[in-house]
Design a protein around this motif. Sequence first.
Motif, PDB file in Angstrom:
ATOM      1  N   ALA A   1       4.986  -1.098   7.502  1.00 13.80           N
ATOM      2  CA  ALA A   1       3.648  -1.455   6.912  1.00 13.80           C
ATOM      3  C   ALA A   1       2.995  -0.234   5.908  1.00 13.80           C
ATOM      4  O   ALA A   1       1.802  -0.540   5.586  1.00 13.80           O
ATOM      5  N   GLU A   2       3.752   0.550   5.424  1.00 14.17           N
ATOM      6  CA  GLU A   2       3.191   1.623   4.683  1.00 14.17           C
ATOM      7  C   GLU A   2       3.182   1.159   3.256  1.00 14.17           C
ATOM      8  O   GLU A   2       4.326   0.661   2.845  1.00 14.17           O
ATOM      9  N   PRO A   3       2.275   1.624   2.347  1.00 15.71           N
ATOM     10  CA  PRO A   3       2.367   1.357   1.032  1.00 15.71           C
ATOM     11  C   PRO A   3       3.198   2.600   0.384  1.00 15.71           C
ATOM     12  O   PRO A   3       3.267   3.668   1.086  1.00 15.71           O
ATOM     13  N   PHE A   4       3.716   2.357  -0.828  1.00 15.11           N
ATOM     14  CA  PHE A   4       4.459   3.514  -1.459  1.00 15.11           C
ATOM     15  C   PHE A   4       4.759   3.108  -2.737  1.00 15.11           C
ATOM     16  O   PHE A   4       4.735   2.068  -3.475  1.00 15.11           O
ATOM     17  N   ASP A   5       4.660   4.243  -3.959  1.00  8.64           N
ATOM     18  CA  ASP A   5       5.039   4.051  -5.227  1.00  8.64           C
ATOM     19  C   ASP A   5       6.572   4.219  -5.411  1.00  8.64           C
ATOM     20  O   ASP A   5       7.282   4.645  -4.493  1.00  8.64           O
ATOM     21  N   HIS A   6       6.925   3.717  -6.524  1.00  8.14           N
ATOM     22  CA  HIS A   6       8.379   3.480  -6.763  1.00  8.14           C
ATOM     23  C   HIS A   6       8.435   4.235  -8.328  1.00  8.14           C
ATOM     24  O   HIS A   6       7.639   3.380  -9.104  1.00  8.14           O
ATOM     25  N   VAL A   7       9.169   4.978  -8.678  1.00  3.42           N
ATOM     26  CA  VAL A   7       9.362   5.480  -9.948  1.00  3.42           C
ATOM     27  C   VAL A   7      10.262   4.498 -10.567  1.00  3.42           C
ATOM     28  O   VAL A   7      11.231   4.166 -10.240  1.00  3.42           O
ATOM     29  N   LYS A   8       9.760   3.853 -11.806  1.00 11.41           N
ATOM     30  CA  LYS A   8      10.535   2.486 -12.372  1.00 11.41           C
ATOM     31  C   LYS A   8      11.865   3.343 -13.017  1.00 11.41           C
ATOM     32  O   LYS A   8      11.960   4.333 -13.670  1.00 11.41           O
ATOM     33  N   GLU A   9      12.859   2.326 -13.001  1.00 13.05           N
ATOM     34  CA  GLU A   9      13.958   2.735 -14.074  1.00 13.05           C
ATOM     35  C   GLU A   9      13.507   2.546 -15.394  1.00 13.05           C
ATOM     36  O   GLU A   9      13.239   1.387 -15.739  1.00 13.05           O
ATOM     37  N   ILE A  10      14.192   3.485 -16.258  1.00 12.64           N
ATOM     38  CA  ILE A  10      13.728   3.230 -17.586  1.00 12.64           C
ATOM     39  C   ILE A  10      15.151   3.690 -18.470  1.00 12.64           C
ATOM     40  O   ILE A  10      15.561   4.721 -18.234  1.00 12.64           O
TER      41      ILE A  10
ATOM     42  N   THR B   1      16.372  -8.599  -9.318  1.00 13.30           N
ATOM     43  CA  THR B   1      15.866  -8.050  -7.924  1.00 13.30           C
ATOM     44  C   THR B   1      16.673  -6.792  -7.338  1.00 13.30           C
ATOM     45  O   THR B   1      17.553  -6.680  -7.439  1.00 13.30           O
ATOM     46  N   GLN B   2      15.505  -5.977  -7.215  1.00 12.84           N
ATOM     47  CA  GLN B   2      16.019  -4.560  -6.738  1.00 12.84           C
ATOM     48  C   GLN B   2      15.939  -4.245  -5.339  1.00 12.84           C
ATOM     49  O   GLN B   2      14.919  -4.802  -4.785  1.00 12.84           O
ATOM     50  N   VAL B   3      16.602  -3.804  -4.445  1.00 19.55           N
ATOM     51  CA  VAL B   3      16.478  -3.177  -3.053  1.00 19.55           C
ATOM     52  C   VAL B   3      15.890  -1.848  -3.215  1.00 19.55           C
ATOM     53  O   VAL B   3      16.406  -1.155  -3.847  1.00 19.55           O
ATOM     54  N   ILE B   4      14.711  -1.858  -2.879  1.00 19.07           N
ATOM     55  CA  ILE B   4      14.037  -0.497  -2.808  1.00 19.07           C
ATOM     56  C   ILE B   4      13.529  -0.082  -1.602  1.00 19.07           C
ATOM     57  O   ILE B   4      13.077  -0.735  -0.594  1.00 19.07           O
ATOM     58  N   ALA B   5      14.346   0.926  -1.170  1.00 13.16           N
ATOM     59  CA  ALA B   5      14.149   1.639   0.221  1.00 13.16           C
ATOM     60  C   ALA B   5      12.543   2.321   0.359  1.00 13.16           C
ATOM     61  O   ALA B   5      12.107   3.002  -0.545  1.00 13.16           O
ATOM     62  N   CYS B   6      12.035   1.970   1.364  1.00  7.84           N
ATOM     63  CA  CYS B   6      10.834   2.873   1.902  1.00  7.84           C
ATOM     64  C   CYS B   6      11.153   4.260   1.908  1.00  7.84           C
ATOM     65  O   CYS B   6      12.058   4.731   2.718  1.00  7.84           O
TER      66      CYS B   6
ATOM     67  N   CYS C   1      10.327   5.307   5.922  1.00  8.35           N
ATOM     68  CA  CYS C   1      11.277   4.934   7.143  1.00  8.35           C
ATOM     69  C   CYS C   1      12.539   4.662   6.863  1.00  8.35           C
ATOM     70  O   CYS C   1      13.515   4.316   7.486  1.00  8.35           O
ATOM     71  N   GLY C   2      12.854   4.546   5.275  1.00  9.70           N
ATOM     72  CA  GLY C   2      14.289   4.231   4.956  1.00  9.70           C
ATOM     73  C   GLY C   2      14.580   2.634   4.772  1.00  9.70           C
ATOM     74  O   GLY C   2      15.533   2.160   4.441  1.00  9.70           O
ATOM     75  N   SER C   3      13.655   1.811   5.445  1.00  5.60           N
ATOM     76  CA  SER C   3      13.985   0.534   5.310  1.00  5.60           C
ATOM     77  C   SER C   3      13.958  -0.365   4.090  1.00  5.60           C
ATOM     78  O   SER C   3      13.455   0.143   3.385  1.00  5.60           O
ATOM     79  N   THR C   4      14.779  -1.106   3.735  1.00  2.00           N
ATOM     80  CA  THR C   4      15.101  -1.717   2.481  1.00  2.00           C
ATOM     81  C   THR C   4      14.276  -3.196   2.582  1.00  2.00           C
ATOM     82  O   THR C   4      14.365  -3.942   1.779  1.00  2.00           O
ATOM     83  N   ASN C   5      13.472  -3.438   3.754  1.00  2.70           N
ATOM     84  CA  ASN C   5      12.791  -4.446   4.087  1.00  2.70           C
ATOM     85  C   ASN C   5      11.442  -4.334   3.294  1.00  2.70           C
ATOM     86  O   ASN C   5      10.366  -4.042   4.002  1.00  2.70           O
ATOM     87  N   THR C   6      11.342  -4.390   1.923  1.00  2.00           N
ATOM     88  CA  THR C   6      10.134  -4.199   1.148  1.00  2.00           C
ATOM     89  C   THR C   6       9.712  -5.041   0.321  1.00  2.00           C
ATOM     90  O   THR C   6      10.654  -6.026  -0.197  1.00  2.00           O
ATOM     91  N   GLU C   7       8.387  -4.996  -0.277  1.00  2.00           N
ATOM     92  CA  GLU C   7       8.100  -5.802  -1.162  1.00  2.00           C
ATOM     93  C   GLU C   7       7.385  -5.246  -2.291  1.00  2.00           C
ATOM     94  O   GLU C   7       6.573  -4.346  -2.022  1.00  2.00           O
ATOM     95  N   ARG C   8       7.313  -5.695  -3.584  1.00  2.00           N
ATOM     96  CA  ARG C   8       6.482  -5.022  -4.635  1.00  2.00           C
ATOM     97  C   ARG C   8       5.237  -5.675  -4.606  1.00  2.00           C
ATOM     98  O   ARG C   8       5.136  -7.027  -4.640  1.00  2.00           O
ATOM     99  N   THR C   9       4.370  -5.044  -4.728  1.00  2.00           N
ATOM    100  CA  THR C   9       2.717  -5.544  -4.737  1.00  2.00           C
ATOM    101  C   THR C   9       2.163  -5.683  -6.022  1.00  2.00           C
ATOM    102  O   THR C   9       1.253  -6.339  -6.278  1.00  2.00           O
TER     103      THR C   9
END
Length: 173
Positions: A164-173, A130-135, A138-146
């Motif tokens: 409530a904004e959607p966003f992309d996250h670049v995966k860790e490789i 489980t990773q904490v992904i910041a928005c 707004c910087g919130s860490t209250n996010t979910e992967r969709t």
Amino acid sequence: MPTFTTAGTMAAARAVAAAVTDPEMPMLTLADLGVLRDVRQNSDGGITVDITPTYSGCPAMATMRADLLRHLSRAGFDDVDVRTVLSPAWSSDWISAEGRRKLAAAGISPPHRAVADSDGPIPISLIPRTQVIACPQCGSTNTERTSEFGATACKSLHRCLACAEPFDHVKEI
């Protein structure tokens, strides 16, 4: 065929190659993304550019190659060879600090550190981490992967539960 022997000319070739943008994330240059590995002069005076894909089978490699050839040709470098280098494999840790800043400014969450700080064995777990992904909005860490997969295979889709904004996250490789 002209020979490019001066350090200034090689610096110019490196600068041109470094400024080429990524076709999938155009806010990043190939240098920001860390896929531009080397620009060097060959013994015959031509230029060789080494690039590494972000993952095996990355469809953007053909476009990166064509863009490098086009930009270098426009700058007067006609004898250019663009090579794909697979080893060592690209890591999201190669994204520069400036690249990470540009991703966040574009509303894309940059990756966390992927490589362990140790030179020893890296523990492997079959349980999803489980990773904490910041928005990035707004910087919130209250996010979910969709979705595990976004517009490109190297990104996942997330939603901020605070703004409530959607966003992309670049995966860790």
